[in-house]
Write an enzyme that holds these catalytic residues in place. Structure first.
Site, short mmCIF file in Angstrom:
data_model
loop_
_atom_site.label_atom_id
_atom_site.label_comp_id
_atom_site.label_asym_id
_atom_site.label_seq_id
_atom_site.Cartn_x
_atom_site.Cartn_y
_atom_site.Cartn_z
N ASP A 139 -0.13 4.42 0.99
CA ASP A 139 -0.65 5.54 1.97
C ASP A 139 0.10 5.21 3.29
O ASP A 139 0.66 4.10 3.70
CB ASP A 139 -1.97 5.35 2.24
CG ASP A 139 -2.67 4.12 2.57
OD1 ASP A 139 -2.05 2.98 2.32
OD2 ASP A 139 -3.68 4.25 3.41
N GLU B 181 4.13 -5.81 3.82
CA GLU B 181 4.21 -5.19 5.42
C GLU B 181 5.50 -5.59 6.16
O GLU B 181 6.08 -6.72 5.67
CB GLU B 181 2.80 -5.91 6.07
CG GLU B 181 1.58 -5.57 5.46
CD GLU B 181 1.02 -4.10 5.98
OE1 GLU B 181 2.07 -3.27 6.59
OE2 GLU B 181 -0.05 -3.44 5.61
N HIS C 155 0.81 -1.18 0.00
CA HIS C 155 -0.25 -0.08 0.17
C HIS C 155 0.84 1.09 0.05
O HIS C 155 2.00 1.34 0.69
CB HIS C 155 -1.12 0.03 1.33
CG HIS C 155 -0.26 0.01 2.48
ND1 HIS C 155 -0.07 1.40 3.14
CD2 HIS C 155 -0.10 -0.99 3.14
CE1 HIS C 155 0.34 0.92 4.30
NE2 HIS C 155 0.42 -0.37 4.61
N GLU D 252 -5.10 1.84 2.79
CA GLU D 252 -4.96 0.64 3.76
C GLU D 252 -4.97 1.07 5.08
O GLU D 252 -5.38 0.14 5.96
CB GLU D 252 -3.73 -0.13 3.52
CG GLU D 252 -3.52 -1.15 3.97
CD GLU D 252 -2.98 -1.40 5.28
OE1 GLU D 252 -3.06 -2.44 6.17
OE2 GLU D 252 -2.38 -0.50 6.03
N GLU D 253 -4.56 2.21 5.77
CA GLU D 253 -4.52 2.58 7.08
C GLU D 253 -5.86 3.35 7.67
O GLU D 253 -5.85 3.44 8.69
CB GLU D 253 -3.39 3.78 7.13
CG GLU D 253 -1.98 3.16 6.70
CD GLU D 253 -1.52 2.28 7.67
OE1 GLU D 253 -2.03 1.84 8.69
OE2 GLU D 253 -0.04 1.84 7.65
N ASP E 110 6.17 1.50 7.16
CA ASP E 110 4.81 1.00 6.79
C ASP E 110 4.38 1.88 5.71
O ASP E 110 3.66 2.91 6.32
CB ASP E 110 4.03 1.03 8.23
CG ASP E 110 2.64 0.39 7.90
OD1 ASP E 110 2.45 -0.25 6.87
OD2 ASP E 110 1.86 0.65 9.18
N HIS F 282 3.88 3.26 12.66
CA HIS F 282 2.91 4.41 13.13
C HIS F 282 3.57 4.91 14.39
O HIS F 282 3.02 5.96 14.76
CB HIS F 282 1.48 3.77 13.58
CG HIS F 282 0.86 2.95 12.63
ND1 HIS F 282 -0.52 2.61 12.97
CD2 HIS F 282 1.06 2.45 11.36
CE1 HIS F 282 -0.90 1.88 11.97
NE2 HIS F 282 0.06 1.80 10.83
#
Lengths: 365, 365
Positions: free
Chosen positions: B79, B166, B77, B137-138, B107, B340
């Site tokens: 984003d 991931e 992903h 995705e987030e 990430d 994150h």
């Protein structure tokens, strides 16, 4: 002769205590807006030459000075909780019982009406009387007019006995339970809930606290002949960060209602023992008040009113008199379960009964 | 010849995968703002004649069509979660380890960088490849670009094996736990806390629910040779009306992470059995994914990458491939514990290792 200010509400104390209740209720006086009702009371008392009338903020004090060997203090608050489409008042009848419906009819303008009527009527009572009507009872204690007076002018509150006109269905309710609130906290370690074992769940740690509350059997304690029922209850619970996070903090908010045989300090000690090992914060503490029904004036009041005295469970301002060393009881018209209710209403025969009970006691007491 | 639009970010895929990571991260693409990075990817792929390139919203699909007997899908992903003063990226060294620091480095733009580099480089892979870069995705699953494609164009996702980039520290992590959330509610009867016995306390009724959670021993379940650790946790708790009211409702929000040997339906049945007699509402349910490491392509990948496969605990989009019947694993640079995080950073040698592992497999697989 000054021209009457027609914008001021008029209070006619020559009417019945039922009609005076209606007049008082129709002067809206939600906490913070007691000015107009205070003015109306002062105007209505102006002709009563047997009374020394003082004003302190929105508190009115009216005293007889007859040199009697006993003095009683009789008090009531003039504010109400906010309206909810329940003014102006109206009369209604249900199952043959006549009610006056509307905000303040129970809590507690019917009590104030009886007091005002007797204040002007009883020019020669058997005891000296300090009548006292005050503001801001329904809001934070630091705004309370009676508290302010107790702090600044305790001399004005002095007496041998006190009656607070809070609703008791015109029966004597003695003293009141004390009231404490604490917050009990648990702490953990935040982590992603996909790897819960890296953290420590603070909400799970609340489990023994709730077990203690659920298993707790509240005491029933006899104090001066009245049985007080205690209560220990969670009134709030919070915790959690997000749906995928192990929470690192949680809290139970607990309310303890304790019999007046227990001091506030003893109540907190009991709570700390119950929740030993936990982080405990005291957020509110109000002492209870013993009923003081062994005082001779109380015995006379019971005889004049008739019926049997009961304990008051909720905390009321009688505790402020109790703190000054004066026995004090609650006595006023209205069902306390209707206080603050949207359908607040008082059975009008309770207003008359209260008037008769108080008059009989004050003339012979 | 058209004049280059200098306002568009430029992506140079001839650089190292570490530098491509940096280029990708410095194109801010918090969920909902994937347009510019998607454009940059399309421009960078424009010269690769061995790829059939499709765009669906902000999803880019790049496929080889070499007639190989196997097809693998490799996805990532584009984003990120919101910034917190952690862009632009920078290099930093600590204890002799070189890191690229900044939002998205873990990430999962380092994984995307490796994929983009190999997509243009590998003109003759041993298997056909569907490269897939997607948006959202987030955030909420209903916005997820891979979900949209799986719903609308499952044909574009078909293959014999899938890899999701991931972060796994460039080790193979198989499958993922399932994820369920429920709300368990209790109901009581509201009353004034001075007369608690008139009501019924809904917070006290949470006690057995927390007891169950606190005493619960999560399973460790072996699935296809990997041991999955489960978790059952309160992630939220609420209740309470006011400091003087017995609460009539309370709720525990519970998160269950379950091994991929258990279906979502079985997981909910387990929860309903644990909290039998309570009001249970399912608020979220995502199936787990079996690791599928017994597939020949997975065995080849393990051999090419080296090391030992591990279970993935967190739920990831590999479950979407699993739901289409394809074995799928997670494989990408970066420590998942830094995803994150405000100090998100990737050890650059993991980027290189991932590139080498994927290249070795795709050239010989």
């Amino acid at each position: 002769m000054p021209v009457a200010d027609t914008t001021l509400p008029v209070l006619d104390l020559s009417q019945t205590s039922i009609d005076i209740t209606r007049q008082l209720c129709d002067i809206e006086s939600v906490s913070g807006n007691e000015g107009p009702i205070t003015e109306a009371i002062l105007v209505a008392l102006a002709g009563a030459e047997h009374l020394e009338v003082l004003r302190d903020g929105d508190v009115v004090i009216a005293r007889t000075n007859l040199g009697r060997d006993k003095r009683v203090v009789i008090a009531g608050h003039t504010d109400t909780v906010p309206l909810n489409d329940n003014l102006p008042t109206r009369y209604e009848t249900e199952d043959g019982v006549e009610y006056l419906w509307g905000r303040g009819t129970v809590d507690m303008k019917s009590g104030v009406a009886v007091q005002l009527k007797l204040a002007v009527e009883l020019t020669e009572p058997a005891v000296d009387i300090t009548w006292l009507w005050y503001d801001h009872e329904e809001v934070s204690a630091d705004l309370n007019g009676l508290k302010r007076l107790a702090d600044n002018r305790p001399d004005l509150l002095q007496g041998d006995f006190a009656i607070l006109g809070e609703p008791t269905r015109s029966e004597i309710e003695g003293g009141c339970n004390g009231n404490a609130r604490i917050e009990v906290r648990t702490f953990g370690l935040r982590a992603h809930s996909a790897r819960a074992w890296v953290g420590h769940n603070a909400i799970h740690d609340l489990s023994p606290i709730l077990d203690t509350l659920a298993a707790y059997v509240p005491r029933e304690v006899e104090v001066d002949g009245l049985v007080y029922r205690e209560g220990l209850n969670a009134v709030g619970i919070t915790g959690g960060v997000a749906g995928n996070v192990i929470p690192d903090a949680a809290m139970v908010h607990i309310n303890y209602r304790f019999a007046p045989s227990r001091s506030g300090e003893e109540a907190i000690a009991h709570l700390r023992e119950l929740f030993e090992g936990y982080d405990v914060t005291v957020v509110d503490l109000a002492e209870g008040a013993r009923p003081g029904l062994d005082a001779p004036l109380a015995q006379d009041l019971l005889a004049a009113v008739g019926g049997e005295a009961k304990p008051k469970y909720g905390w009321t301002d009688v505790a402020r008199f109790s703190a000054l060393g004066m026995p004090a009881v609650n006595y006023g018209p209205g069902d306390p379960l209707k206080a603050h209710a949207d359908d607040e209403r008082v059975a009008v025969d309770q207003i008359t009964a209260c008037e008769q009970g108080l008059r009989a006691w004050l003339m012979t007491g």
